[in-house]
Structures are given as structure tokens and as C-alpha cells.
Design a protein around this motif. Structure first.
Motif, PDB file in Angstrom:
ATOM      1  N   ILE A   1       0.829  -1.211   0.000  1.00  0.00           N
ATOM      2  CA  ILE A   1       0.000   0.000   0.000  1.00  0.00           C
ATOM      3  C   ILE A   1       0.863   1.262   0.000  1.00  0.00           C
ATOM      4  O   ILE A   1       1.756   1.413   0.831  1.00  0.00           O
ATOM      5  CB  ILE A   1      -0.946  -0.002   1.222  1.00  0.00           C
ATOM      6  CG1 ILE A   1      -1.953  -1.153   1.080  1.00  0.00           C
ATOM      7  CG2 ILE A   1      -1.661   1.339   1.369  1.00  0.00           C
ATOM      8  CD1 ILE A   1      -2.903  -1.294   2.256  1.00  0.00           C
ATOM      9  N   ASP A   2       0.576   2.141  -0.962  1.00  0.00           N
ATOM     10  CA  ASP A   2       1.232   3.453  -1.005  1.00  0.00           C
ATOM     11  C   ASP A   2       0.510   4.350   0.002  1.00  0.00           C
ATOM     12  O   ASP A   2      -0.673   4.639  -0.158  1.00  0.00           O
ATOM     13  CB  ASP A   2       1.104   4.021  -2.430  1.00  0.00           C
ATOM     14  CG  ASP A   2       1.664   5.439  -2.538  1.00  0.00           C
ATOM     15  OD1 ASP A   2       1.965   6.060  -1.489  1.00  0.00           O
ATOM     16  OD2 ASP A   2       1.773   5.933  -3.681  1.00  0.00           O
ATOM     17  N   PRO A   3       1.221   4.805   1.035  1.00  0.00           N
ATOM     18  CA  PRO A   3       0.528   5.558   2.100  1.00  0.00           C
ATOM     19  C   PRO A   3      -0.090   6.855   1.593  1.00  0.00           C
ATOM     20  O   PRO A   3      -1.062   7.345   2.158  1.00  0.00           O
ATOM     21  CB  PRO A   3       1.633   5.836   3.125  1.00  0.00           C
ATOM     22  CG  PRO A   3       2.910   5.700   2.375  1.00  0.00           C
ATOM     23  CD  PRO A   3       2.661   4.687   1.287  1.00  0.00           C
ATOM     24  N   ASP A   4       0.464   7.411   0.508  1.00  0.00           N
ATOM     25  CA  ASP A   4      -0.088   8.667  -0.004  1.00  0.00           C
ATOM     26  C   ASP A   4      -1.486   8.487  -0.572  1.00  0.00           C
ATOM     27  O   ASP A   4      -2.245   9.449  -0.672  1.00  0.00           O
ATOM     28  CB  ASP A   4       0.832   9.250  -1.088  1.00  0.00           C
ATOM     29  CG  ASP A   4       2.130   9.780  -0.496  1.00  0.00           C
ATOM     30  OD1 ASP A   4       2.165   9.997   0.741  1.00  0.00           O
ATOM     31  OD2 ASP A   4       3.102   9.953  -1.256  1.00  0.00           O
ATOM     32  N   VAL A   5      -1.812   7.265  -0.975  1.00  0.00           N
ATOM     33  CA  VAL A   5      -3.153   7.053  -1.533  1.00  0.00           C
ATOM     34  C   VAL A   5      -3.944   6.070  -0.667  1.00  0.00           C
ATOM     35  O   VAL A   5      -4.766   5.302  -1.160  1.00  0.00           O
ATOM     36  CB  VAL A   5      -3.115   6.592  -3.005  1.00  0.00           C
ATOM     37  CG1 VAL A   5      -2.632   7.724  -3.891  1.00  0.00           C
ATOM     38  CG2 VAL A   5      -2.220   5.372  -3.182  1.00  0.00           C
TER      39      VAL A   5
ATOM     40  N   LEU B   1      -9.739  10.440   6.499  1.00  0.00           N
ATOM     41  CA  LEU B   1      -8.462  10.861   7.083  1.00  0.00           C
ATOM     42  C   LEU B   1      -7.302  10.235   6.317  1.00  0.00           C
ATOM     43  O   LEU B   1      -7.332   9.043   5.969  1.00  0.00           O
ATOM     44  CB  LEU B   1      -8.388  10.420   8.554  1.00  0.00           C
ATOM     45  CG  LEU B   1      -9.450  11.016   9.481  1.00  0.00           C
ATOM     46  CD1 LEU B   1      -9.543  10.218  10.775  1.00  0.00           C
ATOM     47  CD2 LEU B   1      -9.133  12.477   9.786  1.00  0.00           C
ATOM     48  N   SER B   2      -6.296  11.058   6.054  1.00  0.00           N
ATOM     49  CA  SER B   2      -5.066  10.543   5.451  1.00  0.00           C
ATOM     50  C   SER B   2      -4.103  10.169   6.578  1.00  0.00           C
ATOM     51  O   SER B   2      -4.338  10.477   7.751  1.00  0.00           O
ATOM     52  CB  SER B   2      -4.434  11.618   4.568  1.00  0.00           C
ATOM     53  OG  SER B   2      -3.993  12.691   5.396  1.00  0.00           O
ATOM     54  N   LEU B   3      -3.001   9.531   6.211  1.00  0.00           N
ATOM     55  CA  LEU B   3      -1.989   9.202   7.210  1.00  0.00           C
ATOM     56  C   LEU B   3      -1.458  10.485   7.859  1.00  0.00           C
ATOM     57  O   LEU B   3      -1.262  10.540   9.073  1.00  0.00           O
ATOM     58  CB  LEU B   3      -0.851   8.417   6.543  1.00  0.00           C
ATOM     59  CG  LEU B   3       0.282   7.954   7.457  1.00  0.00           C
ATOM     60  CD1 LEU B   3      -0.241   7.057   8.575  1.00  0.00           C
ATOM     61  CD2 LEU B   3       1.352   7.226   6.643  1.00  0.00           C
TER      62      LEU B   3
ATOM     63  N   PRO C   1       4.819  -3.810   6.416  1.00  0.00           N
ATOM     64  CA  PRO C   1       3.646  -4.195   5.612  1.00  0.00           C
ATOM     65  C   PRO C   1       2.910  -5.407   6.175  1.00  0.00           C
ATOM     66  O   PRO C   1       1.678  -5.427   6.214  1.00  0.00           O
ATOM     67  CB  PRO C   1       4.255  -4.505   4.239  1.00  0.00           C
ATOM     68  CG  PRO C   1       5.464  -3.617   4.180  1.00  0.00           C
ATOM     69  CD  PRO C   1       6.019  -3.580   5.586  1.00  0.00           C
ATOM     70  N   ALA C   2       3.653  -6.420   6.628  1.00  0.00           N
ATOM     71  CA  ALA C   2       3.001  -7.627   7.141  1.00  0.00           C
ATOM     72  C   ALA C   2       2.146  -7.323   8.368  1.00  0.00           C
ATOM     73  O   ALA C   2       1.280  -8.118   8.737  1.00  0.00           O
ATOM     74  CB  ALA C   2       4.042  -8.688   7.488  1.00  0.00           C
ATOM     75  N   HIS C   3       2.398  -6.195   9.006  1.00  0.00           N
ATOM     76  CA  HIS C   3       1.681  -5.876  10.241  1.00  0.00           C
ATOM     77  C   HIS C   3       0.720  -4.709  10.074  1.00  0.00           C
ATOM     78  O   HIS C   3       0.279  -4.130  11.051  1.00  0.00           O
ATOM     79  CB  HIS C   3       2.685  -5.671  11.372  1.00  0.00           C
ATOM     80  CG  HIS C   3       3.631  -6.835  11.471  1.00  0.00           C
ATOM     81  ND1 HIS C   3       3.172  -8.112  11.729  1.00  0.00           N
ATOM     82  CD2 HIS C   3       4.950  -6.948  11.262  1.00  0.00           C
ATOM     83  CE1 HIS C   3       4.195  -8.952  11.676  1.00  0.00           C
ATOM     84  NE2 HIS C   3       5.277  -8.281  11.392  1.00  0.00           N
ATOM     85  N   GLY C   4       0.440  -4.361   8.800  1.00  0.00           N
ATOM     86  CA  GLY C   4      -0.657  -3.430   8.572  1.00  0.00           C
ATOM     87  C   GLY C   4      -0.313  -2.109   7.918  1.00  0.00           C
ATOM     88  O   GLY C   4      -1.172  -1.229   7.871  1.00  0.00           O
ATOM     89  N   PHE C   5       0.920  -1.917   7.448  1.00  0.00           N
ATOM     90  CA  PHE C   5       1.297  -0.627   6.875  1.00  0.00           C
ATOM     91  C   PHE C   5       0.250  -0.135   5.889  1.00  0.00           C
ATOM     92  O   PHE C   5      -0.181  -0.916   5.051  1.00  0.00           O
ATOM     93  CB  PHE C   5       2.656  -0.740   6.160  1.00  0.00           C
ATOM     94  CG  PHE C   5       3.146   0.558   5.581  1.00  0.00           C
ATOM     95  CD1 PHE C   5       3.749   1.507   6.395  1.00  0.00           C
ATOM     96  CD2 PHE C   5       2.969   0.840   4.231  1.00  0.00           C
ATOM     97  CE1 PHE C   5       4.191   2.723   5.860  1.00  0.00           C
ATOM     98  CE2 PHE C   5       3.400   2.057   3.699  1.00  0.00           C
ATOM     99  CZ  PHE C   5       4.008   2.989   4.511  1.00  0.00           C
TER     100      PHE C   5
ATOM    101  N   LYS D   1      -5.585  -4.968  10.220  1.00  0.00           N
ATOM    102  CA  LYS D   1      -4.428  -4.411   9.528  1.00  0.00           C
ATOM    103  C   LYS D   1      -4.868  -3.702   8.260  1.00  0.00           C
ATOM    104  O   LYS D   1      -5.956  -3.938   7.744  1.00  0.00           O
ATOM    105  CB  LYS D   1      -3.454  -5.544   9.189  1.00  0.00           C
ATOM    106  CG  LYS D   1      -2.908  -6.217  10.441  1.00  0.00           C
ATOM    107  CD  LYS D   1      -1.781  -7.181  10.144  1.00  0.00           C
ATOM    108  CE  LYS D   1      -2.281  -8.530   9.701  1.00  0.00           C
ATOM    109  NZ  LYS D   1      -1.184  -9.515   9.601  1.00  0.00           N
ATOM    110  N   TRP D   2      -4.003  -2.835   7.750  1.00  0.00           N
ATOM    111  CA  TRP D   2      -4.289  -2.069   6.522  1.00  0.00           C
ATOM    112  C   TRP D   2      -5.654  -1.377   6.653  1.00  0.00           C
ATOM    113  O   TRP D   2      -6.428  -1.287   5.692  1.00  0.00           O
ATOM    114  CB  TRP D   2      -4.262  -3.006   5.303  1.00  0.00           C
ATOM    115  CG  TRP D   2      -3.081  -3.931   5.355  1.00  0.00           C
ATOM    116  CD1 TRP D   2      -1.776  -3.559   5.192  1.00  0.00           C
ATOM    117  CD2 TRP D   2      -3.071  -5.353   5.614  1.00  0.00           C
ATOM    118  NE1 TRP D   2      -0.969  -4.670   5.345  1.00  0.00           N
ATOM    119  CE2 TRP D   2      -1.736  -5.780   5.589  1.00  0.00           C
ATOM    120  CE3 TRP D   2      -4.062  -6.305   5.847  1.00  0.00           C
ATOM    121  CZ2 TRP D   2      -1.359  -7.104   5.810  1.00  0.00           C
ATOM    122  CZ3 TRP D   2      -3.693  -7.620   6.060  1.00  0.00           C
ATOM    123  CH2 TRP D   2      -2.348  -8.011   6.037  1.00  0.00           C
TER     124      TRP D   2
END
Lengths: 418, 177
Positions: A111-115, A130-132, A236-240, A256-257
Motif C-alpha cells: 500500500i502506497d501511504p499517499d493514496v 483521514l489521510s496518514l 507491511p506484514a503488520h498493517g502498513f 491491519k491495513w
């Protein structure tokens, strides 16, 4: 054992066993290094250049084991449904981020955090996206908690495979420091209506894993949306980039995610709170919303497949409880006949793992060792007979019986039921 | 746990000072945006979309999208879970399938819509989702071969294990199944 390829390295001329081994190593016959005298210890030399990222020592091999269901080990990682943490190799209480146990229902999304966005809606006054960055701009908390898959321990419901390690039996629990935004802040931001007593939390993975979370005071006070794990962004494996953390409760609730929180007045009855993560009792009915992870402990050393010697041994293990803080851990070295209180190493935190230790002189006779924990709410980890009497052997999840390791005449340690 | 309450009280204080900014955190989603993401379905049918699907159409949808993993007629695939197992829940080898274990038909719609087919979740139309759900229910003897489902009729399909669940009082918020 490896000598750095350093032109300045002056080989020692002392006639030691090490030199003989080094001579052999030239032929790539690396035997186990020993340091029986200080003279055996290699000379100092300049080391590797500094780097942007620290790797583990080449002498340390740590890895999780991807597994499928109970009894289905050594599977192709593509067929695995979880990956277990090497508890027997870990010290202290913090699980390294890359070794935190892993469970997912449709792999690990990239996942790209910006989107990535979190939608908060339902029975609220002001739905929000809400964004990151939005989340990071809100006040944060940092807290160390264990997360445990409800399947932890499930290998031992019906039989004990003597070849199992503690990684196989108990590797579905880990302990990390998480940082994020308290749920209460989000609840206040959107203005939850008084009638909304449940919250659906949904992930952005292929399965869209979703759980109905009861909005008890405890959960509103303690849950948070985490973006930090052990001082860095989530792996990522933990929800990034973000996951829910619900201290003390089922791993599956720690969505997660995370991409959606929806408020409502009743549970949604998703597949994960009906078909999965409910506990079949002996009478054929299933316990549902058994969300709290129970009082638990396990001896990590000596543990399954290890070998010990007579004389002084240090028994070590981990204890944790979703009810609160571990107040006491006892170990029996005579098959649960008598018990000794262990020393808790460092501070026991609420809903976090604590390490325990007990020095023990083994007389060389076959025996069984077992631990049991007690938390500050007074819950005592049950022995196996008590747990099975309460729930039968079909529950699949929430196995927190005392773990027994047998030790035979040769010092080999094996998984047994009790 | 009082330290948690204390630190939360402190947080609340910090936050109320900046409360004026609260409105500027995040943005208000458009109704259409919410609708596109609002995929969950409750046992009372809330969340079910318009449209309908038949068992007959579902057989085709299943053959094209599901059979490869779940097997012909829900039997013998690499992933089970769709049929069979009635009467096994008290045995030493309980089989938990849609027919033997799942308490709500709506959960099947919710799950297929969000998670299946595994390689392309969300790719089925609402009509085809109704259809494949109808087909799986028919495989379990819960719909006739000429059956069809829509937002009104799906929640009325009573699952055999509907009364098989006991929520823990501590976490059920007064909910009684």
C-alpha cells in the motif's frame, strides 16, 4: 570463525587449536569454533564499513516459520495461513518487528501511504476521510502490548506432537511497542451517536477482513489506530500504513491495513466472527465474541527439541494476559506437583508480555516442567484438564492451558499434553 | 490501568485546546464516496444492494469463478467450507461449512462480495453475487433449484445453525442472537 579478508591482518603464530582450524578453514572445512582458552579468541581487526542499515550478525539465524492449520507444518509459504515467531531464540520482551508473528487472509498488500485513506462513518454526526498525515497530526499514544492470534496453542487441543518446538506451539504471539491515535479522539472527532454501540473495522487487504468491535468503555479508552511499530512505520506484514490495536483482545480484531471504521447499533456478523474465531464447545454450540485473550505463559527454554545437561539450568519463559498485568509466574519442575515462584525480569506492563526466570538444578532424572501465570485481576492460567473440561477439544481457538515439556533421561525436551 | 485513564484525560485536554482545529482534520466524504466503500451487510439485510440472482444463473457464475478452488458442487476443491458437515459439530472432527455452521445467510453475501473470488475480490456484479450465493445455499438444500434471491428474501433464509452461537456477555453489548 571467519577471518575478514583484510590485508593488514597479521595471522597469529601462537600454536593454538584455532590456528589449526583456520588452516582447515582455508579448505572451507569450517568446524564449530571454540574458545576454550582466551588465546583461542580471534585477534581484533578493523571491521566492516558503516552502513545505512544494520543487519543481524551472520552468526545469528532467526526466522519465522510459515505454517498452515494445526498439524499442517512445513508447507509451501504460498499455502501458509500464518507465520510463527521464534520464541525460543528471543530474549527480553520486545519481538523484533520482522519476527512479529504474521496472519493474514489474503496476503500482504503493498500500500502506497499517499493514496491510503481511513473512512470513518455510520451512526456519527460528521463522517470523515483521514489521510496518514491527518492521523499523524493528532495527539498520539505509545504503548507496549502483546498481540496474539486466537489460534495460538491450537496444535495441542487433541494430541501433543513430540517433535514440536515452542515456535510451533506458541509462536502466534508477539509483543511490540505501538504508536498511534487513540480511538477516543476519532470517536469525538466524528461525534458518535449515543446509540452506536458497535464499530465495524475493515482492512484494505484483498479479503477486506472486517470485525464488529463492541464499544465498551475499556475498548474506547484503550484502542488506537497505530502507524508506528517499535519506533518506525508499521511493517507491511503488520498493517502498513495503519492498523487497529485493541490491547488484550483477539489478534484478529487488530485490523491491519485499516481503511474503514463504521459505527452502528448491532454487530454485523462477518465471516470472521461467525464461521471463524468462534469456539465450538463440546455440546456443539459455539462461543462467540470471546474477545479477550486469556492469562497465559510458556517456558521458552528449555523447550521442545532442546537438550539440557544435569546441573544448573536457567528456566526462562514469557507470560501475558489480556485481563491486565502479570503479577506472578510459577514453575513446577516435578510435573505440576510442587510450584516455585519465578522472578519477573523487568517491569510487568498491563496487557504486555513479561519475561520470567528460575534457576533450576536438574538431577538428571526424567521429569516434566510447566509454568502457570496469574494476572492482577486474579485469573490463573488453567491446567489442561480444567480447560478441556470447560470447553471440550473442538474449540480450535483460545487454547491457554499450561504448557508441559517432558525431559527424558538423555536431557531431550519434548512437547506433551500434561 | 489508571495511568491509561490519566494519560487519556491529559490527551483530551491537549485536544480540546486545539478543538477549534478539529473541523480542519480530514475532510467530509461525499455520499457517493461512502456508498462505494460501504459494502457490509447485516443480518437484518441492511446493506444489501438492489438486484436479484437465481440458482440457475449462480451455477454458471460458480463454474466460471469459484469451481477451480472450491470444487464441483463445492466438493473436492483445494478450499472447502461451502457444503456438508451437518451433524458433525459434536463429533471429534467437526466440519464447519456454510450449511453446517454459518448462522446467517447475509454473512455469505457479505463475505463473497468483499473477499471472493479470491484472485479478484469485488469483481462480481450485485446480481451475480446474489446468484452465486443462491447457488451455494441450494447446494446445502436451503433453496430449491428454481430459487432466487434479492434484498428482501435473502435475510429470510434461515440457516440450520442459526441458534448455535452463544455470545459472551462481557462483549455482546446486550445483543441476543
Amino acid at each position: 570463525m571467519q577471518v575478514p579478508p583484510d590485508r593488514n591482518h597479521v595471522p597469529s603464530v601462537r600454536p593454538t587449536r584455532r590456528n589449526m582450524l583456520v588452516a582447515g578453514a582455508g579448505l572451507a572445512l569450517a568446524g564449530p569454533a571454540t574458545a576454550e582458552t582466551l588465546a583461542d579468541i580471534p585477534d581484533r581487526a578493523p571491521g566492516a564499513p558503516l552502513s545505512g542499515h544494520s543487519e543481524r550478525s551472520s552468526y545469528v539465524k532467526l526466522s519465522r516459520i510459515p505454517e498452515a492449520g494445526p498439524g499442517m507444518r512445513h508447507v509451501d509459504p504460498a499455502d501458509a495461513i500464518n507465520s510463527k515467531a521464534p520464541l525460543q531464540e528471543l530474549v527480553g520482551t520486545i519481538t523484533p518487528s520482522d519476527l512479529h508473528y504474521e496472519r493474514s487472509h489474503s496476503g500482504v498488500p503493498d500500500i502506497d501511504p499517499d493514496v491510503h485513506r481511513l473512512l470513518v462513518h455510520g451512526q456519527v454526526e460528521r463522517p470523515l476521510v483521514l489521510s496518514l498525515d491527518d492521523l499523524k497530526a493528532l495527539p498520539s499514544i505509545t504503548r507496549t502490548v502483546f498481540i496474539e492470534c486466537t489460534g495460538n496453542g491450537w496444535e495441542n487441543w487433541k494430541a501433543a506432537d513430540p517433535t514440536l518446538t515452542v515456535q510451533n506451539t506458541h509462536g502466534l504471539v508477539s509483543n511490540n511497542e505501538w504508536t498511534g491515535v487513540p480511538l477516543r479522539i476519532l470517536v469525538d472527532l466524528v461525534g458518535r451517536s449515543s446509540g452506536s454501540t458497535w464499530m465495524l473495522a475493515e482492512g484494505g487487504d484483498g479479503a477486506g477482513v472486517a470485525r464488529s468491535i463492541p464499544l465498551t468503555d475499556e475498548i474506547i479508552d484503550e484502542a488506537f489506530v497505530a502507524y508506528g511499530q517499535n519506533g518506525e512505520p508499521l511493517r507491511p506484514a503488520h498493517g502498513f500504513p495503519i492498523r487497529l490495536v485493541t490491547p488484550g483482545l483477539e489478534g484478529n480484531l487488530h485490523i491491519k491495513w485499516l481503511r474503514r471504521l463504521k459505527f452502528g447499533d448491532r454487530p454485523w456478523m462477518t465471516r470472521w466472527e461467525t464461521a471463524r474465531y468462534t469456539q465450538l464447545q463440546a455440546n456443539g454450540t459455539a462461543r462467540q465474541f470471546q474477545l479477550r485473550m486469556e492469562t497465559n505463559s510458556v517456558i521458552t527454554s528449555p523447550s521442545g527439541t532442546m537438550k539440557i545437561k544435569p546441573g544448573r539450568n536457567l528456566i526462562r519463559g514469557l507470560a501475558w494476559s489480556g485481563h491486565g498485568r502479570i503479577s506472578r509466574v510459577e514453575v513446577s519442575t516435578d510435573a505440576a506437583t510442587t510450584w516455585k515462584e519465578c522472578r519477573l525480569v523487568g517491569q510487568a506492563l498491563t496487557k504486555a508480555q513479561v519475561r520470567f526466570e528460575l534457576p533450576w538444578d536438574w538431577d538428571g532424572r526424567p521429569t516434566k516442567i510447566v509454568s502457570r501465570s496469574t494476572d492482577d485481576a486474579g485469573h490463573i492460567q488453567p491446567d489442561r484438564a480444567t480447560l478441556i473440561a470447560q470447553t471440550g477439544t473442538n474449540a480450535l481457538f483460545h487454547y491457554n492451558a499450561q504448557q508441559t515439556w517432558s525431559i527424558d533421561l538423555s536431557g531431550e525436551v519434548h512437547n506433551v499434553l500434561d | 490501568m489508571s495511568w491509561i485513564n490519566r494519560s487519556l484525560a491529559l490527551l483530551a485536554l491537549v485536544f480540546s485546546v486545539t478543538g477549534a482545529q478539529a473541523q480542519t482534520v480530514g475532510r467530509t466524504p461525499a455520499a457517493a464516496e461512502i456508498a462505494a466503500w460501504d459494502i457490509d451487510v447485516r443480518p437484518d439485510g441492511q446493506g444489501l444492494p438492489q438486484g436479484f440472482g437465481t440458482v440457475a444463473r449462480g451455477k454458471t457464475v460458480y463454474a466460471e469463478n469459484c469451481e477451480g478452488c472450491h470444487g464441483v458442487g463445492g466438493i473436492g476443491g483445494i478450499k472447502g467450507g461451502l457444503v456438508g458437515g451437518q451433524g458433525t459439530l459434536t463429533s471429534n472432527h467437526p466440519i464447519k461449512s456454510v450449511g453446517s455452521f454459518w448462522p446467517y445467510s447475509t454473512t455469505l453475501f457479505d463475505y463473497v462480495r468483499r473477499a471472493m473470488p479470491y484472485p479478484a475480490p469485488g469483481s462480481l456484479s450485485a446480481a451475480d453475487t446474489y446468484a452465486v450465493v443462491a447457488y451455494i445455499l441450494s447446494l446445502n438444500g436451503l433453496l430449491p433449484a428454481n430459487g432466487r434471491l434479492d434484498a428482501k428474501t435473502l435475510p429470510k433464509v434461515r440457516m440450520p445453525n442459526r441458534d448455535g452461537f452463544r455470545p459472551d456477555a462481557e462483549f455482546s453489548q446486550g445483543y441476543i442472537p
